[in-house]
Design a protein around this motif. Structure first.
Motif, PDB file in Angstrom:
ATOM      1  N   LEU A 499      26.846 -41.864  17.381  1.00  0.00           N
ATOM      2  CA  LEU A 499      26.187 -41.936  16.078  1.00  0.00           C
ATOM      3  C   LEU A 499      24.696 -41.737  16.290  1.00  0.00           C
ATOM      4  N   LEU A 500      24.125 -40.718  15.641  1.00  0.00           N
ATOM      5  CA  LEU A 500      22.712 -40.396  15.801  1.00  0.00           C
ATOM      6  C   LEU A 500      21.997 -40.485  14.453  1.00  0.00           C
ATOM      7  N   PRO A 501      21.081 -41.442  14.279  1.00  0.00           N
ATOM      8  CA  PRO A 501      20.281 -41.481  13.053  1.00  0.00           C
ATOM      9  C   PRO A 501      19.304 -40.302  13.026  1.00  0.00           C
ATOM     10  N   VAL A 502      19.221 -39.640  11.885  1.00  0.00           N
ATOM     11  CA  VAL A 502      18.293 -38.525  11.702  1.00  0.00           C
ATOM     12  C   VAL A 502      17.566 -38.725  10.373  1.00  0.00           C
ATOM     13  N   THR A 503      16.561 -37.918  10.132  1.00  0.00           N
ATOM     14  CA  THR A 503      15.813 -38.022   8.885  1.00  0.00           C
ATOM     15  C   THR A 503      16.740 -37.809   7.685  1.00  0.00           C
ATOM     16  N   GLY A 504      16.859 -38.816   6.850  1.00  0.00           N
ATOM     17  CA  GLY A 504      17.659 -38.704   5.635  1.00  0.00           C
ATOM     18  C   GLY A 504      19.144 -38.893   5.817  1.00  0.00           C
ATOM     19  N   GLY A 505      19.602 -39.323   6.992  1.00  0.00           N
ATOM     20  CA  GLY A 505      21.031 -39.510   7.163  1.00  0.00           C
ATOM     21  C   GLY A 505      21.425 -39.800   8.592  1.00  0.00           C
ATOM     22  N   HIS A 506      22.680 -39.439   8.920  1.00  0.00           N
ATOM     23  CA  HIS A 506      23.228 -39.674  10.246  1.00  0.00           C
ATOM     24  C   HIS A 506      24.095 -38.496  10.655  1.00  0.00           C
ATOM     25  N   VAL A 507      24.168 -38.255  11.954  1.00  0.00           N
ATOM     26  CA  VAL A 507      25.051 -37.240  12.509  1.00  0.00           C
ATOM     27  C   VAL A 507      26.059 -37.933  13.425  1.00  0.00           C
ATOM     28  N   VAL A 508      27.323 -37.596  13.261  1.00  0.00           N
ATOM     29  CA  VAL A 508      28.398 -38.128  14.099  1.00  0.00           C
ATOM     30  C   VAL A 508      28.857 -37.014  15.032  1.00  0.00           C
ATOM     31  N   LEU A 509      28.884 -37.308  16.323  1.00  0.00           N
ATOM     32  CA  LEU A 509      29.321 -36.340  17.328  1.00  0.00           C
ATOM     33  C   LEU A 509      30.624 -36.814  17.949  1.00  0.00           C
ATOM     34  N   ASN A 510      31.649 -35.993  17.872  1.00  0.00           N
ATOM     35  CA  ASN A 510      32.911 -36.298  18.536  1.00  0.00           C
ATOM     36  C   ASN A 510      32.846 -35.788  19.965  1.00  0.00           C
ATOM     37  N   GLN A 511      32.808 -36.705  20.913  1.00  0.00           N
ATOM     38  CA  GLN A 511      32.629 -36.328  22.302  1.00  0.00           C
ATOM     39  C   GLN A 511      33.923 -35.876  22.969  1.00  0.00           C
ATOM     40  N   ILE A 512      35.064 -36.307  22.444  1.00  0.00           N
ATOM     41  CA  ILE A 512      36.351 -35.940  23.034  1.00  0.00           C
ATOM     42  C   ILE A 512      37.194 -35.236  21.979  1.00  0.00           C
ATOM     43  N   ASN A 513      37.705 -34.078  22.324  1.00  0.00           N
ATOM     44  CA  ASN A 513      38.563 -33.321  21.413  1.00  0.00           C
ATOM     45  C   ASN A 513      39.988 -33.833  21.563  1.00  0.00           C
ATOM     46  N   MET A 514      40.402 -34.720  20.645  1.00  0.00           N
ATOM     47  CA  MET A 514      41.752 -35.285  20.704  1.00  0.00           C
ATOM     48  C   MET A 514      42.728 -34.510  19.830  1.00  0.00           C
ATOM     49  N   SER A 515      42.314 -34.213  18.607  1.00  0.00           N
ATOM     50  CA  SER A 515      43.203 -33.532  17.656  1.00  0.00           C
ATOM     51  C   SER A 515      42.405 -32.541  16.822  1.00  0.00           C
ATOM     52  N   ALA A 516      41.624 -31.724  17.484  1.00  0.00           N
ATOM     53  CA  ALA A 516      40.813 -30.695  16.816  1.00  0.00           C
ATOM     54  C   ALA A 516      39.856 -31.298  15.798  1.00  0.00           C
ATOM     55  N   GLU A 517      39.290 -32.480  16.115  1.00  0.00           N
ATOM     56  CA  GLU A 517      38.256 -33.060  15.254  1.00  0.00           C
ATOM     57  C   GLU A 517      37.007 -32.183  15.304  1.00  0.00           C
ATOM     58  N   PRO A 518      36.217 -32.175  14.245  1.00  0.00           N
ATOM     59  CA  PRO A 518      34.978 -31.380  14.279  1.00  0.00           C
ATOM     60  C   PRO A 518      34.074 -31.860  15.407  1.00  0.00           C
ATOM     61  N   ALA A 519      33.365 -30.929  16.033  1.00  0.00           N
ATOM     62  CA  ALA A 519      32.463 -31.305  17.111  1.00  0.00           C
ATOM     63  C   ALA A 519      31.349 -32.201  16.588  1.00  0.00           C
ATOM     64  N   ALA A 520      30.932 -31.964  15.347  1.00  0.00           N
ATOM     65  CA  ALA A 520      29.860 -32.760  14.755  1.00  0.00           C
ATOM     66  C   ALA A 520      29.942 -32.660  13.238  1.00  0.00           C
ATOM     67  N   PHE A 521      29.442 -33.690  12.564  1.00  0.00           N
ATOM     68  CA  PHE A 521      29.278 -33.623  11.110  1.00  0.00           C
ATOM     69  C   PHE A 521      28.164 -34.575  10.701  1.00  0.00           C
ATOM     70  N   ALA A 522      27.587 -34.293   9.527  1.00  0.00           N
ATOM     71  CA  ALA A 522      26.461 -35.087   9.037  1.00  0.00           C
ATOM     72  C   ALA A 522      26.837 -35.819   7.764  1.00  0.00           C
ATOM     73  N   LEU A 523      26.338 -37.045   7.634  1.00  0.00           N
ATOM     74  CA  LEU A 523      26.476 -37.845   6.426  1.00  0.00           C
ATOM     75  C   LEU A 523      25.072 -38.076   5.880  1.00  0.00           C
ATOM     76  N   ARG A 524      24.854 -37.666   4.630  1.00  0.00           N
ATOM     77  CA  ARG A 524      23.515 -37.775   4.039  1.00  0.00           C
ATOM     78  C   ARG A 524      23.623 -38.339   2.628  1.00  0.00           C
TER      79      ARG A 524
END
Length: 524
Positions: A499-524
């Protein structure tokens, strides 16, 4: 034949059963959340159960009293409730009526207690704030039947999924880490280092890994606009070291490491110095030019386990035989400042949580050995020891340390903050311990908690199932804000996300590909 009069008794038993079920659910929810109900909640449960018992007794007497019919009752039977010829009283309406009066009284008291509980619980929330010094659940968030802490609606804020990056690589492919770079986040993926614009997810720059090589190491953070990464071939040493400028992704320099390459994937940057644990030595180089500044050969019989650095101090953990020690080196010159033997007598793994203050997690092979977070002051004197397993469950430590789920702990404001998982239900919590005396400062239970991060304003962010992010006050664990996506379909979160806090929101990084999860997505 006169019908038996059982309607009121049957109805009473049915209502009592419903109330008993409600009390059982409340008790069960409390146990799942980590403790029995207390205060008015406990009183209401006890009174409801007592009232159920009295009601069932009254219904049983009434049913027994009305079970006789004209076909079975003798014609000369003494009327119920009147004295018999021998002077004894027969059971009848008087005893059943008194039982029902007792049931009414019991239910009245239970309802009154429930009303007082409902009226005072909100006041307790307002007075209590968040977690408490004894480590109980946060009083600002009542536990729901699922065991998850729910914040008051006034603290909830809607967020939306701003962008996603598709899955990368094959199943079980694993990334190595990430950096927060203001308006950009850089993710160390198996296929290279990629920087996303935090606003729209576009790739700002990238450093792809060479063909048939994978990224195998990354520094925990960056300093002076430069970070280090390393890559290597399949089942070969992690031996190609690169310094990357974070503003545009330019590779400042590249070095091919000899022998077994990086030891324990240990590399760090402190100020303008890059520090690596390599085959046979710890080396420091200029982050701008790659020129070597100093080296410290490994003493005979010793090998580095892990290291980290800031601009002035480098911490190094070495295993020497069956023992281990923590050393503090001057980042600029390599001069040894102090050394401290660790309470280790068997092979161990270690990870550094913080350089200042000095906090290291140690996990020995010996089951009766040291398995704890260890704290030290600026002179290397031990200050605290927090076991990796305790009343809160298994504490999360990153790297190969411990048996818990991976997640990098935080050392902020004199506290060690990490995730805890408790068997057998797998309930999770954010737990804080004092770095002065090792005592638990507070606990916030959050079902499905998977990652924590430090916010720019000092608060602690916790990512949980449903892509919900809860912001906690570090001093007491009080919930200040709950960010919940108002989106029908949410991106999947893999195990061990970042979980990475960024300006105006957060970015979630999936470090392990278990079931084709997105590599990253942002919540704002």
């Amino acid at each position: 034949m006169t019908p038996q009069r059982r309607g009121p008794a049957t109805g009473a038993v049915a209502l009592s059963g419903a109330a008993f079920g409600a009390a059982a659910v409340l008790l069960g929810a409390g146990v799942v959340a980590g403790g029995w109900p207390t205060g008015w909640a406990a009183a209401v449960c006890a009174l409801v159960l007592a009232a159920v018992g009295v009601t069932v007794l009254a219904a049983t007497r009434r049913t027994a009293g009305g079970a006789r019919t004209p076909d079975t009752e003798p014609q000369d039977a003494v009327p119920r409730g009147h004295p018999s010829p021998d002077g004894t009283a027969t059971p009848g309406r008087s005893s059943s009526s008194s039982s029902f009066v007792a049931a009414v009284v019991a239910w009245s008291v239970a309802v009154l207690a429930a009303g007082i509980w409902a009226a005072t619980s909100g006041d307790e929330d307002e007075r209590g704030g968040g977690g408490n010094a004894k480590g109980g659940p946060s009083t600002s968030a009542q536990s729901t039947p699922s065991g998850r802490s729910a914040a008051p609606s006034s603290l909830a804020e809607d967020t939306a999924v701003a962008w996603t990056v598709p899955a990368v690589g094959q199943k079980y492919d694993e990334g190595v880490g990430a950096w927060t770079l203001g308006p950009t986040v850089a993710q160390g993926r198996i296929d290279g280092l990629f920087a996303y614009d935090a606003a729209d997810g576009s790739v700002r720059w990238s450093v792809p890994a060479p063909t048939r090589e994978a990224l195998c190491a990354i520094t925990p953070d960056t300093e002076e606009g430069i970070g280090l990464v390393a890559h290597g071939r399949h089942e070969k040493p992690c031996a190609t070291l690169l310094a990357v400028r974070t503003s545009d992704g330019k590779v400042m320099w590249k070095r091919k490491l000899a022998g077994t390459g990086l030891v324990g994937h240990a590399l760090a940057v402190g100020g303008t110095t890059a520090v690596t644990a390599e085959d046979g030595a710890v080396r420091a180089r200029s982050t701008e030019s790659g020129e070597q500044r100093w080296q410290r050969p490994a003493p005979k019989g010793c090998r580095p386990l892990t290291l980290d650095a800031d601009a002035t101090r480098t911490l190094l953990v070495e295993q020497c035989g069956t023992g281990a020690r923590l050393l503090a080196l001057d980042t600029r010159t390599g001069a040894q400042r102090w050394t401290r033997d660790l309470p280790v007598e068997s092979p161990a793994t270690a990870s550094l949580v913080s350089v200042t203050p000095a906090v290291v997690a140690v996990d020995e092979a010996d089951a009766r050995g040291t398995h704890a977070f260890l704290g030290f002051d600026d002179e290397g004197a031990p200050t605290v020891s927090v076991p990796l397993t305790g009343p809160e469950g298994v504490l999360s430590a990153h790297g190969d340390v411990g048996d818990g789920f991976a997640g990098r702990p935080l050392a902020v404001d004199g506290l060690l903050i990490t995730l805890a998982e408790k068997a057998p239900m797998g309930s999770r919590a954010v737990v804080a311990f004092s770095l002065k005396d090792g005592k638990k400062a507070w606990t916030h239970r959050e079902e499905g908690a998977t990652a924590i991060a430090a916010e720019p304003d000092g608060r602690v962010a916790c990512l949980a199932y449903g892509d919900t992010i809860t912001l906690l006050e570090p001093a007491d664990g009080r919930v200040s804000t709950v960010l919940k996506p108002d989106t029908p379909e949410l991106p999947a979160v893999s195990i061990r996300p970042l979980l990475l806090p960024v300006t105006g929101g957060h970015v979630v990084l999936n470090q392990i590909n278990m079931s084709a999860e997105p590599a990253a997505f942002a919540l704002r």
